[in-house]
Design an enzyme around this catalytic site. Structure first.
Site, mmCIF file in Angstrom:
data_model
loop_
_atom_site.group_PDB
_atom_site.id
_atom_site.type_symbol
_atom_site.label_atom_id
_atom_site.label_comp_id
_atom_site.label_asym_id
_atom_site.label_seq_id
_atom_site.Cartn_x
_atom_site.Cartn_y
_atom_site.Cartn_z
ATOM 1 N N CYS A 1 -21.821 30.092 20.249
ATOM 2 C CA CYS A 1 -22.193 29.207 19.144
ATOM 3 C C CYS A 1 -21.236 28.029 19.016
ATOM 4 C CB CYS A 1 -22.269 29.999 17.849
ATOM 5 S SG CYS A 1 -20.839 31.057 17.522
ATOM 6 N N TYR A 2 -19.945 28.285 18.972
ATOM 7 C CA TYR A 2 -18.988 27.174 18.909
ATOM 8 C C TYR A 2 -19.104 26.252 20.128
ATOM 9 C CZ TYR A 2 -16.253 29.274 15.024
ATOM 10 O OH TYR A 2 -15.813 29.778 13.821
#
Length: 348
Positions: free
Chosen positions: A150-151
């Site tokens: 996600c990051y």
């Protein structure tokens, strides 16, 4: 022909988001909902929001159970998918791993950051990194896709136009990112209890210790054509969903905000899930909630000759399940928006 889908890890937050999104996909059907914790139970009993939408019973995600699937999504702790992948691929299926086992290309880097011996290094070399906006053509022909974290998704999409155009320095790049609590998963964890996170805000795994750091650097190095090292600081904020990443880049020459907005719009022209804001407008996490969109805004600071880029995604959708379905669509020759355009955003 309907795509037969298996999910290993269907009852974690990412897995159940796959179930929710695939329930509205016109060309796919989940036939195996693999789970360790809820075998024999209806998923709608575990997650009541799925009532009247899915009729699935949790079962073991064994190689035998998954053998008839056209594609398998694995949403498992690191170290487990590498053991399952050879059997899935040998049976003729394709595999999209939402965990960490096939994101990095360097086996040594994986073993250093995840402290596990990789048991399928040959497949690690074969795997394609599943960020469609950057690796679309490679994804189309893949058997094995490592779905991005996600990051790294938020950070890579913030950086890509700048690095590919060569308008920023490759040294001194900083990412300051904030994530909602669902990013920590569904397991019992003192750090994400309500009384710990409510009205609280904290940094964690700072100073180059977060496991997403090498993944971010791998993609940025591809874009820059040379090794890139970043400073990455993640934070936990008291919200359920969402990531807001702020990237700090030093410009090689003077540029205006308007010029760089035009650069981003040109780079992402035709991309169905990246929305670039006009100059003077910055995105918020609420504006992508429940959707597969990444919204980007930016502003130049002429005093420091830096450009700050704000990138927001829903960590469970564009940061996980939605992007995985986008990759599945590419693998099977479907428009990559299939089954995803009705998935939000939900506002307020």
């Amino acid at each position: 022909m309907t795509i037969r889908v298996g999910i290993a890890g269907a009852t974690g937050y990412t897995g159940v988001e796959l179930v929710r999104l695939l329930a509205q996909h016109p060309e796919a059907e989940v036939v195996v909902a693999g789970t360790e914790s809820y075998q024999g139970q209806h998923l709608a009993a575990v997650y009541p929001h799925l009532r009247e939408r899915v009729d699935l019973v949790g079962r073991e995600a064994s190689p035998e159970a998954l053998a008839g699937c056209d594609v398998v999504f694995t949403s498992l702790p690191h170290g487990l998918t590498m053991a399952l992948a050879p059997a899935v691929l040998a049976a003729g299926g394709r595999l999209i791993d939402l965990g960490a086992d096939f994101r990095l290309r360097d086996v040594t880097a994986y073993e250093q950051w995840y402290r596990k011996t990789h048991t399928a290094p040959d497949l690690m070399e074969e795997a394609v990194y599943g960020l469609p906006e950057l690796y679309r053509e490679r994804i189309r022909g893949a058997r094995l896709v490592g779905n991005p974290g996600c990051y790294p998704t938020a950070c890579a999409l913030a950086a890509a136009p700048l690095l590919q155009a060569g308008v920023v320095e490759t040294e001194g790049i900083i990412f300051d990112a904030k994530s909602g609590v669902s990013g920590a998963g569904r397991g019992v964890n003192l750090g994400v209890h309500f009384s710990e996170v409510n009205e609280n805000f904290k940094a964690y795994n700072i100073a180059g210790t977060h496991r997403h750091t090498p993944e971010i650097e791998q993609t940025l190095s591809d874009l820059a054509g040379r090794p890139v090292v970043v400073s990455f600081t993640p934070h936990l904020v008291p919200m359920t969903r969402g990531i807001l990443a702020t990237g700090y880049f030093t410009l090689k020459a003077e540029r205006t905000t308007e010029q760089l907005v035009d650069l981003f719009r040109e780079f992402y022209a035709g991309e169905p899930f990246v929305r670039v804001r006009p100059a003077g407008e910055l995105p918020t996490t609420k504006q992508v909630w429940g959707s597969n969109y990444c919204d980007i805004g930016l502003q130049v600071d002429p005093r420091t000759r830096r450009v700050l880029v704000i990138s927001v995604i829903d960590n469970l959708v564009k940061g996980a399940a939605g992007q995985a379905i986008q990759n599945m669509n590419l693998l099977f020759g479907l428009p990559e928006t299939t089954g995803l355009l009705n998935a939000g955003p939900v506002y307020p």
